[in-house]
Write an enzyme that holds these catalytic residues in place. Structure first.
Site, PDB file in Angstrom:
ATOM      1  N   GLU A   1       0.817  -1.186   0.043  1.00  0.00           N
ATOM      2  CA  GLU A   1       0.022  -0.135   0.053  1.00  0.00           C
ATOM      3  C   GLU A   1       0.702   1.164  -0.025  1.00  0.00           C
ATOM      4  O   GLU A   1       0.477   2.075  -0.767  1.00  0.00           O
ATOM      5  CB  GLU A   1      -0.923   0.030   1.170  1.00  0.00           C
ATOM      6  CG  GLU A   1      -2.097   1.066   0.964  1.00  0.00           C
ATOM      7  CD  GLU A   1      -3.398   0.365   2.028  1.00  0.00           C
ATOM      8  OE1 GLU A   1      -3.181  -0.663   2.489  1.00  0.00           O
ATOM      9  OE2 GLU A   1      -4.261   1.200   1.989  1.00  0.00           O
TER      10      GLU A   1
ATOM     11  N   GLU B   1       2.258   1.500  -3.390  1.00  0.00           N
ATOM     12  CA  GLU B   1       1.026   2.120  -4.446  1.00  0.00           C
ATOM     13  C   GLU B   1       1.036   3.416  -4.256  1.00  0.00           C
ATOM     14  O   GLU B   1       0.667   4.258  -5.279  1.00  0.00           O
ATOM     15  CB  GLU B   1      -0.279   1.106  -4.048  1.00  0.00           C
ATOM     16  CG  GLU B   1      -1.256   1.756  -4.929  1.00  0.00           C
ATOM     17  CD  GLU B   1      -2.731   1.150  -4.590  1.00  0.00           C
ATOM     18  OE1 GLU B   1      -2.863   0.235  -3.704  1.00  0.00           O
ATOM     19  OE2 GLU B   1      -3.650   1.401  -5.254  1.00  0.00           O
TER      20      GLU B   1
ATOM     21  N   CYS C   1      -8.427  -1.869   3.731  1.00  0.00           N
ATOM     22  CA  CYS C   1      -8.507  -3.295   4.689  1.00  0.00           C
ATOM     23  C   CYS C   1      -9.620  -3.488   5.249  1.00  0.00           C
ATOM     24  O   CYS C   1      -9.950  -4.489   5.787  1.00  0.00           O
ATOM     25  CB  CYS C   1      -7.654  -2.783   6.031  1.00  0.00           C
ATOM     26  SG  CYS C   1      -5.912  -2.221   5.319  1.00  0.00           S
TER      27      CYS C   1
ATOM     28  N   SER D   1      -7.352   1.953  -2.531  1.00  0.00           N
ATOM     29  CA  SER D   1      -6.197   1.292  -2.985  1.00  0.00           C
ATOM     30  C   SER D   1      -6.683  -0.281  -3.452  1.00  0.00           C
ATOM     31  O   SER D   1      -7.439  -0.838  -2.847  1.00  0.00           O
ATOM     32  CB  SER D   1      -5.515   0.816  -1.541  1.00  0.00           C
ATOM     33  OG  SER D   1      -4.629  -0.171  -1.651  1.00  0.00           O
TER      34      SER D   1
ATOM     35  N   LYS E   1     -15.479  -9.760   7.094  1.00  0.00           N
ATOM     36  CA  LYS E   1     -14.640 -10.583   6.390  1.00  0.00           C
ATOM     37  C   LYS E   1     -15.057 -11.978   5.947  1.00  0.00           C
ATOM     38  O   LYS E   1     -14.666 -12.584   5.207  1.00  0.00           O
ATOM     39  CB  LYS E   1     -13.528 -10.785   7.624  1.00  0.00           C
ATOM     40  CG  LYS E   1     -12.851  -9.799   7.929  1.00  0.00           C
ATOM     41  CD  LYS E   1     -11.829  -9.248   6.987  1.00  0.00           C
ATOM     42  CE  LYS E   1     -11.023  -8.170   7.765  1.00  0.00           C
ATOM     43  NZ  LYS E   1     -10.134  -7.343   6.726  1.00  0.00           N
TER      44      LYS E   1
ATOM     45  N   GLU F   1     -16.429 -10.965   2.631  1.00  0.00           N
ATOM     46  CA  GLU F   1     -15.238 -10.522   1.591  1.00  0.00           C
ATOM     47  C   GLU F   1     -14.607 -11.804   1.358  1.00  0.00           C
ATOM     48  O   GLU F   1     -14.353 -11.980  -0.022  1.00  0.00           O
ATOM     49  CB  GLU F   1     -14.188  -9.872   2.541  1.00  0.00           C
ATOM     50  CG  GLU F   1     -12.966  -9.448   1.859  1.00  0.00           C
ATOM     51  CD  GLU F   1     -11.893  -9.020   2.766  1.00  0.00           C
ATOM     52  OE1 GLU F   1     -11.729  -9.326   3.710  1.00  0.00           O
ATOM     53  OE2 GLU F   1     -11.071  -8.103   2.182  1.00  0.00           O
TER      54      GLU F   1
ATOM     55  N   GLU G   1     -13.682 -12.489  -6.503  1.00  0.00           N
ATOM     56  CA  GLU G   1     -12.506 -11.994  -7.024  1.00  0.00           C
ATOM     57  C   GLU G   1     -11.563 -12.669  -6.369  1.00  0.00           C
ATOM     58  O   GLU G   1     -10.346 -12.728  -6.617  1.00  0.00           O
ATOM     59  CB  GLU G   1     -12.265 -10.368  -6.847  1.00  0.00           C
ATOM     60  CG  GLU G   1     -13.402  -9.711  -7.520  1.00  0.00           C
ATOM     61  CD  GLU G   1     -14.601  -9.333  -6.573  1.00  0.00           C
ATOM     62  OE1 GLU G   1     -15.395  -9.879  -6.807  1.00  0.00           O
ATOM     63  OE2 GLU G   1     -14.365  -8.537  -5.791  1.00  0.00           O
TER      64      GLU G   1
ATOM     65  N   CYS H   1     -10.834  -1.872  14.179  1.00  0.00           N
ATOM     66  CA  CYS H   1     -11.241  -3.274  14.382  1.00  0.00           C
ATOM     67  C   CYS H   1     -11.392  -3.758  15.782  1.00  0.00           C
ATOM     68  O   CYS H   1     -12.130  -4.812  15.971  1.00  0.00           O
ATOM     69  CB  CYS H   1     -10.165  -4.108  13.602  1.00  0.00           C
ATOM     70  SG  CYS H   1      -9.793  -3.829  11.989  1.00  0.00           S
TER      71      CYS H   1
END
Lengths: 579, 158
Positions: free
Chosen positions: A280, A283, A300, A320, A359, A362, A367, A504
């Site tokens: 990251e 990037e 994230c 990102s 999550k 996710e 993908e 989190c």
């Protein structure tokens, strides 16, 4: 601020003007019972558990009753006790009362009040009861209205805190239920799967979609090589499930516990957090140097990502392309680790232990299968792992401290702080600073991005560059910040967004803290302190200094943000329908 | 409905939204206007209201399901109201209701698939002397026995 004096059960109290009777009582050690009250979020006087006598004709709900000078409040008369009991019994008359099989048994505010007020079976008002179908179609959240007491804490959290508003009261009177429009399942709505509704719920009407059976099956399967990874925030919260103080740092015990229940490899998502920073931060530099889209926004938090895809799809180019740390870890386990260990990736099951319900969603995104296999096979929350450990008879508190397994088990302080709001930004700045200037960063702590202010901003001087950064936590705060970016009011280069308030550490999969405790301490603050302590205690505090990270680039990935990284560690997003 | 008529209705709805935009409590009057424009408030209308007033769809739907004056499905050609007020109820209006539901094969609060009838329960209609009472459109039928139901319905089924 003006002070107001009043008397509560004969005790003199002095509180700020504008306080409620409930708050005033709690300030002098009188705990007025409540169910629908969630400080700062849901203060609507709906459940009538907090009724008090202030000398008027009827009992008043203390949670919405402002104090007045010389008020005389009684909180514990025969009438009040009887009214509260009757309210509880009415709630129970439409409740399924299946406590034994309930995920919230012994951690349920309704059950606790029944015990405290001496309400035993709740059959006094037995009568009609509506049987609701349980909504378990979402990848993350199960809604069971048979247990719902219609307190609206979830509704207020979804609307006021998260600015998502996919649930609300539907219908009227006895038939009122909390649901989505046209009776849609949560899975068919704009729900971002953050699970903040779960930790707001006083009862068992909301819970995570349980995947523990699947994990037990992997562990029992001799063909499966089962690899586990716990997120940063889990290690400062899971102790609470075993009676340890809030925020206890139990990293070593956690590694030991995972080994005890039979995982073949115990890796660490903290390692993957370091990997995320490498990708990251690089990037970000590429975007700055090549005139790429700015501000860049972190990726994230899968709750935030779905929120963005649904409500702010115009920001897709800003986010990102990095996968979240546990997904990166999954992809690396099924490529790098599989190769080194000589195991066919089809025989590997990756289990993530996360503070997060999003999550789960996710991991099921189409993908997320860089190697041709799912990057992550199962996601369990901190609470689910605690249940597994209890089922297995692991005495967590008594475990020795153990290390994570080598190859993907080493981590830095930068990885640890990912679990707190501002942590990803701080970790990225530590690495970006040294990459840009080539100098050693002496002062590694960026206090300006720490803490629980809703939107934090700072300008960081990195060599010749002035980098304007902002940090938002909760999607409600994120929407405020993004609106300011859209209008041009804020000129920013780098933004961190976490879907949950506090990050989190206060995720939807974390141990549930009662509204009573939440009215006094903020779990996000206490648990975050554990992570910052972990950071301070680490030998390495910058992701790029992690020896296993250096190794992984030398042996396998080549360059950060390079070709192989893009194949394995990066992803893309797509706009979603709101309705 | 012709397309042109349909477009008119949606333009009228947008007008109502514009007139009330920014007002406190704009949702109720806009929903009321939508109800009178369309005869009911279907999903796409509620979505337009939510977006136009910048309130969550959940809230629009919550209000629309709270008040019985809003219908979520189109009303039938004829609206039957069966009084379930105390006097009518004591005199057996529930049995009349059940018979109508059975004859038309429709649940209370819903419309028959052919769009002919909507069956509603109502509060006291103020004709307790005639209990039990039903209303079909503007017509009142009193001192009803369940067996009289088929005959009355037949008049509207032509």
């Amino acid at each position: 601020m003006d002070k107001i004096k009043l008397t509560i059960d004969g005790v003199a109290a002095e509180v700020d003007a504008g306080s409620t009777v409930l708050e005033a009582a709690r300030s002098v050690g009188i705990r007025i019972p409540s169910l629908c009250y969630l400080k700062g979020v849901n203060e609507i006087g709906a459940c009538r558990m907090c009724v008090v006598d202030v000398g008027g004709r009827a009992l008043q709900a203390a949670c919405v009753l402002p104090v007045t000078p010389n008020m005389v409040v009684k909180t514990n008369t025969a009438d009040i006790r009887s009214a509260r009991k009757a309210n509880l019994e009415l709630l129970l008359s439409t409740h399924d009362k299946k406590c034994l099989s309930c995920a919230r048994s012994q951690n349920c505010e309704l059950q606790q009040l029944c015990r405290e007020l001496g309400v035993e079976d709740g059959d006094r008002f037995a009568g009609d009861r509506i049987e609701y179908e349980v909504d378990d179609l979402s990848a993350s959240i199960v809604r069971d209205n048979n247990k719902c007491i219609v307190c609206r804490r979830c509704v207020a959290t979804c609307g006021k805190v998260q600015n998502v508003s996919v649930i609300g009261p539907v219908g009227r009177g006895f038939k009122t239920k909390i649901a989505s429009p046209w009776g849609k399942s949560l899975s068919e709505t704009a729900c971002i799967n953050c699970g903040q509704c779960i930790i707001a719920c006083p009862v068992g009407a909301l819970r995570e979609k349980d995947e523990t059976d699947k994990v037990w099956e992997y562990l029992a399967d001799p063909q499966k090589h089962v690899v586990v990874q716990p997120a940063p925030a889990v290690r400062v919260a899971i102790g609470e499930e075993f009676g340890m103080p809030m925020g206890s740092r139990v990293t070593g015990k956690l590694a030991a516990a995972l080994r005890r229940i039979g995982f073949d490899r115990v890796f660490d998502t903290d390692f993957a957090a370091d990997l995320t920073i490498m990708e990251e931060a690089t990037e970000f530099l590429h975007r700055v140097n090549s005139g790429g889209v700015l501000p860049m926004i972190t990726s994230c938090s899968p709750g935030w990502v779905k929120y963005m895809e649904t409500f702010y799809p115009e920001f897709i180019p800003n986010v990102s392309t990095c996968k979240s740390p546990h997904m990166m870890a999954g992809a690396m386990i099924k490529s790098y680790y599989a190769k080194k260990a000589g195991i066919d990736p089809k025989d590997i099951a990756v289990v993530s232990v996360m503070p997060c319900t999003a999550k789960k969603f996710e991991a099921k995104r189409s993908e997320m299968n860089a190697t041709g296999y799912p990057d992550v096979d199962a996601v369990i929350t901190t609470r689910e792992l605690a249940r597994m450990l209890k089922e297995a008879g692991v005495e967590f508190e008594k475990l020795p401290d153990e290390d994570f397994d080598p190859l993907m088990g080493e981590s830095t302080g930068a990885g640890a702080i990912f679990g707190a709001t501002g942590g990803v930004m701080e970790a990225a700045l530590r690495t970006a600073y040294e990459k840009i200037t080539g100098k050693t960063l002496e002062q590694v702590e960026f206090q300006s991005v720490r803490g629980l202010v809703g939107i934090k901003e700072a300008t960081i001087h990195i060599g010749e560059l002035d980098v304007n950064v902002a940090v938002a936590h909760s999607t409600g705060m994120a929407s405020k910040l993004l609106d300011m970016v859209k209008s041009g009011e804020k000129q920013l280069h780098f933004i961190e967004i976490m879907g949950c308030p506090g990050g989190c550490v206060n995720g939807g999969g974390q141990p549930i803290v009662s509204s009573w405790v939440r009215s006094q301490v903020n779990p996000a603050q206490v648990r975050a302190k554990g992570l910052y302590d972990e950071d301070e205690a680490k030998t390495f505090r910058k992701s790029h200094e992690n020896p296993e990270i250096i190794q992984i680039y030398e042996e396998f990935l080549g360059e950060p943000d390079g070709h192989l990284s893009h194949e394995l560690l990066h992803t893309h997003y797509h706009a979603r329908d709101r309705y | 409905m012709t397309d042109a008529k349909k477009v008119d209705k949606y333009q009228e709805l947008q007008g109502a939204i514009k007139r009330h935009h920014g007002e406190r409590g704009a949702l109720m009057p806009v929903l009321q206007e939508a109800q009178s424009i369309f005869g009911y408030v279907p999903q796409d209308v509620q979505i337009q209201i939510a977006e136009g007033l910048n309130v969550p769809l959940t809230e629009v739907y919550g209000v629309a399901t709270f008040y019985s004056q809003f219908a979520l499905e189109p009303r039938g050609e004829h609206v039957i109201g069966v009084c379930l007020g105390t006097a009518c109820y004591v005199k057996g209006s529930q049995k009349v209701m059940d018979r109508i539901a059975q004859e038309l094969n429709v649940e209370v609060g819903h419309t028959t698939p052919d769009g002919k009838f909507t069956l509603n329960a109502t509060r006291c209609l103020g004709a307790c002397g005639l209990a039990p009472v039903i209303m079909i459109d503007e017509e009142v039928y009193g001192r009803l026995k369940p067996d009289e139901v088929p005959g009355i319905l037949a008049k509207y089924q032509a």
